[in-house]
Structures are given as structure tokens and as C-alpha cells.
Write a protein that holds these residues in place. Structure first.
Motif, PDB file in Angstrom:
ATOM      1  N   PHE A 295     -16.174  30.202  38.588  1.00  0.00           N
ATOM      2  CA  PHE A 295     -16.981  31.202  39.507  1.00  0.00           C
ATOM      3  C   PHE A 295     -16.271  31.755  40.619  1.00  0.00           C
ATOM      4  CE2 PHE A 295     -19.804  31.719  43.572  1.00  0.00           C
ATOM      5  CZ  PHE A 295     -20.584  32.649  42.865  1.00  0.00           C
TER       6      PHE A 295
ATOM      7  N   HIS B 246     -20.228  27.089  34.414  1.00  0.00           N
ATOM      8  CA  HIS B 246     -19.069  27.644  35.257  1.00  0.00           C
ATOM      9  C   HIS B 246     -18.053  26.440  34.796  1.00  0.00           C
ATOM     10  CE1 HIS B 246     -21.294  30.484  38.149  1.00  0.00           C
ATOM     11  NE2 HIS B 246     -20.616  31.228  37.183  1.00  0.00           N
TER      12      HIS B 246
ATOM     13  N   HIS C  52     -21.641  33.491  29.695  1.00  0.00           N
ATOM     14  CA  HIS C  52     -22.708  32.685  30.107  1.00  0.00           C
ATOM     15  C   HIS C  52     -23.745  33.143  29.077  1.00  0.00           C
ATOM     16  CE1 HIS C  52     -21.803  31.018  33.857  1.00  0.00           C
ATOM     17  NE2 HIS C  52     -21.679  32.169  34.574  1.00  0.00           N
TER      18      HIS C  52
ATOM     19  N   HIS D 265     -16.777  36.795  31.618  1.00  0.00           N
ATOM     20  CA  HIS D 265     -17.588  35.854  32.353  1.00  0.00           C
ATOM     21  C   HIS D 265     -18.914  35.859  32.188  1.00  0.00           C
ATOM     22  CE1 HIS D 265     -17.942  32.981  35.838  1.00  0.00           C
ATOM     23  NE2 HIS D 265     -19.068  33.637  35.917  1.00  0.00           N
TER      24      HIS D 265
END
Ligand code: ZN
Ligand code: ZN
Length: 164
Positions: free
Chosen positions: A140, A130, A124, A120
Motif C-alpha cells: 500500500f 495488500h 486488487h 496495483h
């Protein structure tokens, strides 16, 4: 192969944590390179909360070449949230991940959670935001339940954004 440089902060990482990081990074075709170890600084600790300030750590890490992830076993917070599993600052190429709340007696579950949250944060760093798909690893997570409900999987729309 592209490399995700892992900075270990505080206690050295366990094998299971490193396996989780490797699996997570692998989703994006990245290989984990274990880098230097750094001491936890007292200034990062909020004594009242008993948690470490993720943004303070990020500031201290500064800008890096390539993609870096600082990983620690202590609990993290950012202003306005009770805790965070991690944060990413894509413009610096730096993410911070805490394994504190991901831990479980079931080591394979722990490894899976580390893989999901590492992926995750790396997502980013690669420019993804998200995702509304609750099964996608870019959704998220505000609780362990949500971490466990999503999969170590990137949905079609997130894949398309990266050209994967
Ligand atoms: Zn996120
Ligand atoms: Zn997605």
C-alpha cells in the motif's frame, strides 16, 4: 489475451499515461483496451476539498463485464483519507485511478508510477490484498515516496496466490 478496459474520465489521457497503463496491465498478462470517454460530473466534486469522490465515481460506473479501470487526471479522495491514488471494487470488476499526484517533469518516472499504481489496482481486481513486502507492487502506498520505493514487480507470494 485478457483485456483491461480503460474508461477515460474528463480530459483525454496522454500517451505517457497510456504507456504506463499498458506496462502495468502487462504484469498480469492483460492488454489495455481504450474504451469510451466520459465527462466529469459536478456531483463527484467535493468543493471544499477540491477533490473528486472515488466512491461516487465507482457507484456511477456500476458493475461491469470483465475488468475495467476508470482513469482521470483529477485528484481523488475517499472518506477518511486525505487522498488516494486509486481504489478498486473487485466485486464490481471496477477500479479507479488518478494520475494527478503521480505526475512529474521526468516523463519516464511518471510513466513508471502510473504503471505501478495501475498494476496495483488491477491486482486488487484479480483478488490480491495488500502485501507486506515494501518492494512488491501490491504494498500500500500512502505517499509518492512509497510509490517510488516499490518496484514494478510482484513478489513470489503474490504471484503464487494468482498461480503465476
Ligand atoms: Zn491497494
Ligand atoms: Zn507481494
Amino acid at each position: 489475451m485478457k483485456e483491461l478496459y480503460v474508461v477515460q474520465i474528463g480530459e483525454p489521457l496522454d500517451e505517457v499515461e497510456v504507456r504506463g497503463l499498458r506496462r502495468g496491465a502487462g504484469i498480469f498478462g492483460y492488454e489495455v483496451k481504450l474504451g469510451e470517454r466520459m465527462k466529469l460530473l459536478e456531483g463527484w466534486l467535493d468543493g471544499l476539498r477540491g477533490q473528486y469522490n472515488a466512491e461516487a465515481i465507482a457507484r456511477w460506473l456500476g458493475r461491469r463485464r470483465g475488468k475495467s479501470m476508470a482513469v482521470l487526471k483529477r485528484d481523488l479522495f475517499v472518506d477518511g483519507l486525505n487522498f488516494v491514488f486509486g481504489v478498486a471494487l473487485p466485486w464490481k470488476g471496477v477500479a479507479i485511478l488518478s494520475t494527478y499526484r503521480l505526475r512529474d517533469r521526468d516523463v519516464s518516472l511518471f510513466e513508471e508510477r502510473v504503471a505501478k499504481e495501475a498494476a496495483h489496482e488491477l491486482g486488487h481486481l484479480l483478488g490480491l490484498g495488500h502485501c507486506a513486502n515494501r518492494l512488491c507492487l501490491m504494498s500500500f502506498s500512502n505517499s509518492l515516496k512509497e510509490v517510488d520505493e516499490k518496484r514494478l514487480w510482484l513478489c513470489e507470494s503474490c504471484r503464487a496466490k494468482l498461480g503465476l
